[in-house]
Design an enzyme around this catalytic site. Structure first.
Site: not given
Ligand code: ZN
Length: 332
Positions: A277, A198, A17
């Site tokens: 991230d 996730e 991201h």
């Molecule tokens: Zn992600």
């Protein structure tokens, strides 16, 4: 030394991201440039804030940090900083997510965000030789209707995206919530990606795979709880973009030894290693490979397989994939 091998191997990053590569130094610099006050006064305060124990705590900070991104130049600087960092890890191709809704809803025009990122992507191709595809992500805590609005708003840029993604808070927002939107994106010719499994249950991965018909599953950890699902993912060779240090930071796993990467490799799944991230989760792609290899005792051959998978699982044209795979053979 595996560190040398990891560095030498050409790699693709498929789960990144761009807003998640926002380092505190750059955040503070842009806050100053745009005369915005952040809740932290010093770099140390900012670093201390980059510490959380679940997806929601991370997301709260993630959205707060984005507030300082205002101009095209800001989005350019963000993306360019990531690409330079990726080059240092010998990343040769990137498929990056971005979250337009997180910016448009605070008044930053879609074009400002997208054009800034695209300008850096172009520079990365010209000066670093890194190819990048952009994946427009929908925020799943918003409604499907909001997603349709974004799709309309983004129309002049549709030829700039390779695909669409779905991210943000997973629990309570199953893939089927976006069934019509994804159907439309399929008709428009976009590749379909979706975060699933996730935090969410294996049934979310099933929905993404069977009801939505995704081309790639982001994370997908919890598919491992459902052997029949694992078999389907293997047979269909649907890629999984695993993010080990992210999993550790967000307490999806308590220890990197619990990362499913090795088991997924051994089960014949098309698993890849990515940073998600990186500014928030303690490492870019090289460090994700290194730490995962150390924790799981991955062999050199398995590391080479992960690098191969990263290109095989990409949306690159076949000829480009073959060129990168050949470069891996040379580097290995
Ligand atoms: Zn992600």
């Amino acid at each position: 030394m595996q560190t040398d091998l990891i560095q030498r191997l050409p790699k693709a990053e498929l789960h990144l991201h761009i807003e998640g590569s926002f380092e505190p130094e750059l955040m503070m610099a842009l806050a100053e440039r745009n005369r915005i006050t952040l809740p932290f006064k010093t770099l140390e305060d900012a670093r201390a804030a980059y510490n959380f124990s679940n997806l929601q705590e991370f997301l709260d900070l993630y959205y707060q940090g984005m507030q300082v991104l205002r101009t095209e130049e800001d989005f350019f600087d963000l993306t360019w900083a990531y690409l330079q960092r990726a080059e240092a890890d010998n990343v040769r191709h990137v498929e990056m997510f971005y979250d337009p809704q997180a910016h448009t809803e605070r008044g930053v025009p879609f074009g400002v965000v997208t054009d800034g990122i695209l300008a850096a992507i172009k520079k990365g191709e010209q000066e670093l030789g890194i190819s990048s595809y952009l994946i427009m992500s929908f925020l799943r805590h918003l409604s499907e209707e909001d997603g349709f609005d974004l799709l309309v708003q983004s129309e002049p840029w549709h030829d700039k995206f390779i695909g669409v993604g779905l991210d943000s808070s997973e629990m309570g927002h199953p893939p089927l919530k976006f069934e019509r939107l994804y159907q439309r994106c399929r008709e428009l010719g976009f590749k379909l990606c979706m975060h699933a499994g996730e935090e969410g249950p294996p049934s979310y991965v099933r929905e993404a795979l069977l009801d939505i018909g995704v081309d790639r599953i982001d994370h997908g950890n919890r598919c491992m709880e459902d052997p029949e699902l694992v078999s389907m993912i293997r047979e269909m060779q649907i890629p999984l973009t695993n993010c080990p240090l992210s999993n550790l930071s967000l307490c999806v796993i308590d220890d990197l030894k619990q990362s499913p990467v090795k088991a997924q490799l051994e089960a014949g799944l098309l698993v890849t290693v990515n940073s998600d991230d990186p500014a928030y989760f303690g490492g870019y792609i090289g460090r994700n490979y290194e730490q995962t290899a150390a924790a799981l005792g991955l062999s050199d051959q398995q590391l080479i397989q992960l690098a191969r998978n990263s290109f095989t699982a990409s949306f690159l044209p076949e000829a480009n994939k073959q060129r990168h795979l050949a470069a891996i053979e040379t580097a290995a």
